[in-house]
Design a protein around this motif. Structure first.
Motif, PDB file in Angstrom:
ATOM      1  N   UNK A  93       0.828  -1.215   0.000  1.00 56.98           N
ATOM      2  CA  UNK A  93       0.000   0.000   0.000  1.00 56.98           C
ATOM      3  C   UNK A  93       0.863   1.265   0.000  1.00 56.98           C
ATOM      4  N   UNK A  94       1.989   1.234   0.722  1.00 53.39           N
ATOM      5  CA  UNK A  94       2.891   2.405   0.728  1.00 53.39           C
ATOM      6  C   UNK A  94       3.502   2.611  -0.649  1.00 53.39           C
ATOM      7  N   UNK A  95       3.898   1.510  -1.307  1.00 53.30           N
ATOM      8  CA  UNK A  95       4.495   1.624  -2.637  1.00 53.30           C
ATOM      9  C   UNK A  95       3.475   2.141  -3.646  1.00 53.30           C
ATOM     10  N   UNK A  96       2.208   1.665  -3.546  1.00 51.16           N
ATOM     11  CA  UNK A  96       1.188   2.101  -4.485  1.00 51.16           C
ATOM     12  C   UNK A  96       0.800   3.567  -4.303  1.00 51.16           C
ATOM     13  N   UNK A  97       1.045   4.111  -3.088  1.00 53.01           N
ATOM     14  CA  UNK A  97       0.715   5.525  -2.863  1.00 53.01           C
ATOM     15  C   UNK A  97       1.715   6.475  -3.518  1.00 53.01           C
ATOM     16  N   UNK A  98       2.860   5.964  -4.003  1.00 52.19           N
ATOM     17  CA  UNK A  98       3.889   6.774  -4.626  1.00 52.19           C
ATOM     18  C   UNK A  98       3.830   6.591  -6.149  1.00 52.19           C
ATOM     19  N   UNK A  99       4.573   7.398  -6.926  1.00 49.14           N
ATOM     20  CA  UNK A  99       4.577   7.226  -8.389  1.00 49.14           C
ATOM     21  C   UNK A  99       5.029   5.825  -8.785  1.00 49.14           C
ATOM     22  N   UNK A 100       4.228   5.168  -9.632  1.00 51.21           N
ATOM     23  CA  UNK A 100       4.425   3.743  -9.921  1.00 51.21           C
ATOM     24  C   UNK A 100       5.689   3.519 -10.743  1.00 51.21           C
ATOM     25  N   UNK A 101       5.923   4.355 -11.763  1.00 50.52           N
ATOM     26  CA  UNK A 101       7.078   4.135 -12.636  1.00 50.52           C
ATOM     27  C   UNK A 101       8.400   4.248 -11.890  1.00 50.52           C
ATOM     28  N   UNK A 102       8.507   5.257 -11.049  1.00 51.03           N
ATOM     29  CA  UNK A 102       9.764   5.460 -10.304  1.00 51.03           C
ATOM     30  C   UNK A 102      10.007   4.341  -9.307  1.00 51.03           C
ATOM     31  N   UNK A 103       8.980   3.968  -8.529  1.00 50.78           N
ATOM     32  CA  UNK A 103       9.166   2.928  -7.513  1.00 50.78           C
ATOM     33  C   UNK A 103       9.459   1.573  -8.149  1.00 50.78           C
ATOM     34  N   UNK A 104       8.784   1.250  -9.262  1.00 52.53           N
ATOM     35  CA  UNK A 104       9.053  -0.040  -9.917  1.00 52.53           C
ATOM     36  C   UNK A 104      10.486  -0.116 -10.432  1.00 52.53           C
ATOM     37  N   UNK A 105      10.961   0.963 -11.026  1.00 56.90           N
ATOM     38  CA  UNK A 105      12.322   0.965 -11.550  1.00 56.90           C
ATOM     39  C   UNK A 105      13.340   0.775 -10.428  1.00 56.90           C
ATOM     40  N   UNK A 106      13.123   1.475  -9.304  1.00 53.43           N
ATOM     41  CA  UNK A 106      14.076   1.363  -8.194  1.00 53.43           C
ATOM     42  C   UNK A 106      14.017  -0.007  -7.547  1.00 53.43           C
ATOM     43  N   UNK A 107      12.779  -0.569  -7.330  1.00 51.58           N
ATOM     44  CA  UNK A 107      12.666  -1.893  -6.696  1.00 51.58           C
ATOM     45  C   UNK A 107      13.272  -2.976  -7.578  1.00 51.58           C
ATOM     46  N   UNK A 108      13.095  -2.863  -8.900  1.00 52.31           N
ATOM     47  CA  UNK A 108      13.698  -3.850  -9.790  1.00 52.31           C
ATOM     48  C   UNK A 108      15.227  -3.810  -9.689  1.00 52.31           C
ATOM     49  N   UNK A 109      15.790  -2.584  -9.583  1.00 51.59           N
ATOM     50  CA  UNK A 109      17.244  -2.471  -9.430  1.00 51.59           C
ATOM     51  C   UNK A 109      17.719  -2.980  -8.077  1.00 51.59           C
ATOM     52  N   UNK A 110      16.978  -2.653  -6.998  1.00 50.66           N
ATOM     53  CA  UNK A 110      17.447  -2.978  -5.652  1.00 50.66           C
ATOM     54  C   UNK A 110      17.315  -4.471  -5.351  1.00 50.66           C
ATOM     55  N   UNK A 111      16.206  -5.102  -5.793  1.00 49.29           N
ATOM     56  CA  UNK A 111      15.982  -6.517  -5.485  1.00 49.29           C
ATOM     57  C   UNK A 111      16.548  -7.438  -6.566  1.00 49.29           C
ATOM     58  N   UNK A 112      17.413  -6.927  -7.403  1.00 51.53           N
ATOM     59  CA  UNK A 112      18.091  -7.777  -8.380  1.00 51.53           C
ATOM     60  C   UNK A 112      19.134  -8.634  -7.648  1.00 51.53           C
ATOM     61  N   UNK A 113      19.051  -9.967  -7.731  1.00 55.46           N
ATOM     62  CA  UNK A 113      20.006 -10.819  -6.982  1.00 55.46           C
ATOM     63  C   UNK A 113      21.451 -10.562  -7.376  1.00 55.46           C
ATOM     64  N   UNK A 114      21.669 -10.243  -8.641  1.00 51.53           N
ATOM     65  CA  UNK A 114      23.052  -9.982  -9.060  1.00 51.53           C
ATOM     66  C   UNK A 114      23.624  -8.768  -8.348  1.00 51.53           C
ATOM     67  N   UNK A 115      22.820  -7.762  -8.116  1.00 46.94           N
ATOM     68  CA  UNK A 115      23.289  -6.572  -7.405  1.00 46.94           C
ATOM     69  C   UNK A 115      23.428  -6.816  -5.910  1.00 46.94           C
ATOM     70  N   UNK A 116      22.434  -7.497  -5.321  1.00 47.90           N
ATOM     71  CA  UNK A 116      22.458  -7.695  -3.869  1.00 47.90           C
ATOM     72  C   UNK A 116      23.629  -8.556  -3.432  1.00 47.90           C
ATOM     73  N   UNK A 117      23.875  -9.642  -4.129  1.00 51.00           N
ATOM     74  CA  UNK A 117      24.889 -10.610  -3.699  1.00 51.00           C
ATOM     75  C   UNK A 117      26.289 -10.264  -4.192  1.00 51.00           C
ATOM     76  N   UNK A 118      26.448  -9.183  -4.928  1.00 48.62           N
ATOM     77  CA  UNK A 118      27.784  -8.863  -5.449  1.00 48.62           C
ATOM     78  C   UNK A 118      28.295  -7.550  -4.869  1.00 48.62           C
ATOM     79  N   UNK A 119      28.049  -6.473  -5.581  1.00 51.05           N
ATOM     80  CA  UNK A 119      28.705  -5.213  -5.188  1.00 51.05           C
ATOM     81  C   UNK A 119      28.027  -4.540  -4.002  1.00 51.05           C
ATOM     82  N   UNK A 120      26.691  -4.687  -3.847  1.00 52.17           N
ATOM     83  CA  UNK A 120      26.031  -4.075  -2.680  1.00 52.17           C
ATOM     84  C   UNK A 120      26.539  -4.715  -1.393  1.00 52.17           C
ATOM     85  N   UNK A 121      26.667  -6.025  -1.408  1.00 53.65           N
ATOM     86  CA  UNK A 121      27.193  -6.723  -0.222  1.00 53.65           C
ATOM     87  C   UNK A 121      28.635  -6.299   0.066  1.00 53.65           C
TER      88      UNK A 121
END
Length: 581
Positions: free
Chosen positions: A106-134
């Motif tokens: 519900x919090x995510x839907x209350x914000x602009x959809x295009x921006x939040x989807x783009x950021x969540x796709x980048x942040x929850x990408x396993x390649x990013x989480x398990x490599x350079x972010x870690x």
């Protein structure tokens, strides 16, 4: 949905106001809580403060992710949404388990959809989480803590978040909930910029092979043979010139020798000499020195004084030399022996000082080694102490988290109890406000009455003052003024005097100035006379010294001519004796 959307907007607004270079996080949170206490309910205020404090506390972790998003996938995003991405990142990392997935959606839907989807796709990408972010987070916190508390929970929620992203991207525009704003808002369009091509990796240039250089020939450091031959020729020519000069000096007056009748004629003698002796070098003619002009030269004052001082110094040096000879000045052998002893003593002291310096250098080197070892031990102790302190801080953070959870539960209970007694509190509030309004109205009436009375009193006082001024203007005044030059003004200043006294003092001052000017003129004339007399005496002294030096020079030249004439006579007699023999 609108409830949390408003809270997120408040958090984003406060994050934009925060400046890490100037503001202190604790003071900033206190000011925010005091400013929002009247506008928000306790539950909303608690949620806003919790999210805002978390974003400020873990600002470094959030900044790493958001900066990388802007560099890689968010090149066309606006920098005004920087705080929005920080809040979404914080909620996904720290509040997803507490809020639950439905509330997070519900919090995510209350914000602009295009921006939040783009950021969540980048942040929850396993390649990013398990490599350079870690790896980046492990530079700030320990790797085990990062993996256990942040990476694993995010990877566990990754499938559900991916479904949410697909759901939000698949929702058509017709099924979107109607907006509350009636007027159509202007939607900015992204610029159609050309994506730069990845820069090609250039092949390294081959290292050029340099030819092996030849060794420097030994003749470079030796003197050339031609130079040695030139030096030998130069020495031979010099020795030959010295011999010729000696022979020319010995035979320079042969033409002045007397010849007997028995001797052969001069021409035959010259032929014999040429046959017997090697060819002689012609004698250089004697140099003629021109006598200086006897015309007097006019000298200026500086030249006269300089020459007089020179002769005076010469006379003083001669007198000092004579005094030293009279006192017995002579052998310096004792002084030379003492000087040799002192030099030997200084050499011994220098050698001892050098040895002392070498020993001190060795001691300082050993001390430096010991100091380095002590420093390493101290650093090791400090590192151990730092690790213990970090462990204690982690325990304190966990305890504080538990206390915060307890306080939140108590706050929720208090809010529920307060909602039950809302009507009673509203009635009490209305009565209190009515009573305050009545008191304010009474105070305003009293203040208005006091201000009217003060204005009337001021008006009356002004009327009286105007009447007095008009009465003073109507009185007759005397325009003429008598001036007494012998009277003192009497203003109370220091050194006051009348005009007559001032004129008398000015006359006396002019007389004294005139007298001083005449005295100064007399002094200048006397100084010029004394200077001219001194110059005249100096000129006389210089003329005497020049005459004396001329006499001594004439005596020396006559003595030299006598000596040369005697030497020549001796040479002539020796030559005559050799011829007769």
């Amino acid at each position: 949905m609108a409830y949390y959307g408003k809270c997120i907007e408040i958090v984003i607004e406060q994050l934009d106001k925060f400046k890490p270079e100037k503001d202190n996080p604790e003071q900033f949170l206190e000011t925010v809580s005091t400013s929002l206490q009247q506008d928000l309910s306790p539950q909303k205020l608690a949620f806003v403060l919790e999210v805002l404090s978390g974003c400020l506390e873990y600002r470094k972790l959030l900044t790493i992710v958001v900066d990388a998003f802007y560099v890689r996938d968010g090149r066309l995003c606006l920098w005004a949404d920087y705080s929005l991405y920080q809040v979404i990142c914080y909620l996904a990392m720290f509040q997803l388990d507490e809020l639950g997935f439905q509330l997070f959606c519900s919090i995510i839907k209350s914000q602009p959809v295009g921006k939040t989807c783009k950021f969540l796709r980048f942040f929850f990408n396993p390649l990013n989480l398990c490599s350079w972010i870690k790896d980046e987070w492990s530079l700030i916190y320990e790797t085990a803590h990062v993996k256990e508390n942040w990476i694993d929970p995010l990877m566990r929620w990754q499938p559900e978040v991916q479904e949410l992203i697909n759901q939000l991207e698949g929702v058509p525009t017709d099924q979107m909930p109607p907006s509350k704003i009636k007027a159509k808002l202007t939607e900015p369009k992204e610029f159609n910029l050309t994506v730069p091509r990845p820069r090609a990796i250039t092949m390294p240039e081959p290292v050029p092979t340099v030819a092996k250089t030849k060794r420097v020939p030994q003749s470079t450091y030796q003197e050339p043979r031609e130079q040695q031959l030139l030096q030998m020729i130069k020495r031979y020519n010099r020795r030959k010139a010295e011999e010729l000069l000696l022979r020319a000096n010995m035979e320079e007056l042969r033409c002045a020798m007397p010849r007997s009748h028995r001797d052969p004629p001069a021409q035959d003698f010259k032929k014999q000499q040429q046959l017997q002796s090697p060819p002689r070098i012609r004698r250089t003619p004697n140099l003629t020195f021109y006598k200086p002009n006897s015309f007097p030269v006019k000298l200026n004052t500086a030249t006269i004084l300089r020459e007089g001082a020179l002769y005076q110094r010469q006379v003083e040096k001669e007198l000092q030399r004579v005094d030293k000879l009279v006192d017995g000045a002579g052998d310096f052998s004792e002084f030379f022996e003492w000087q040799k002893k002192m030099q030997a003593k200084d050499l011994e002291e220098q050698l001892a000082a050098g040895l002392c310096r070498r020993l001190q250098g060795k001691l300082s080197h050993e001390e430096a080694i010991l100091a380095r070892q002590n420093l390493m031990q101290e650093n090791k102790q400090k590192a151990d102490q730092k690790k213990e302190e970090t462990a204690e801080l982690m325990l304190q953070c966990a305890e504080r988290r538990l206390q915060e959870e307890k306080s939140m539960k108590e706050l929720v209970e208090q809010v529920i109890e307060a909602q039950k007694n809302v009507k009673v509190a509203q009635m009490k509030l209305v009565k209190g406000r009515q009573q305050i309004v009545q008191e304010v109205m009474e105070e305003s009436r009293e203040l208005l009455q006091r201000s009217t009375e003060a204005a009337k009193e001021e008006q009356r006082r002004r009327c009286e003052l105007i009447a007095r001024l008009r009465a003073l203007e109507t009185q007759p005044t005397r325009k003429d003024k008598l001036v007494d030059l012998t009277q003192i003004p009497g203003y109370g200043l220091e050194g006051e005097m009348s005009v007559v006294e001032l004129r008398e003092r000015l006359a006396l001052l002019k007389e004294t100035q005139k007298r001083e000017k005449e005295e100064k003129r007399d002094q200048i004339i006397q100084g010029k006379r004394a200077k001219s007399q001194k110059l005249q005496s100096t000129m006389e002294q210089i003329s005497l010294c020049r005459a004396a030096m001329g006499r001594t020079a004439a005596l020396r030249t006559s003595a030299c001519w006598n000596c040369s004439a005697e030497w020549r006579r001796g040479q002539l007699s020796a030559a005559v004796g050799r011829q007769h023999s």
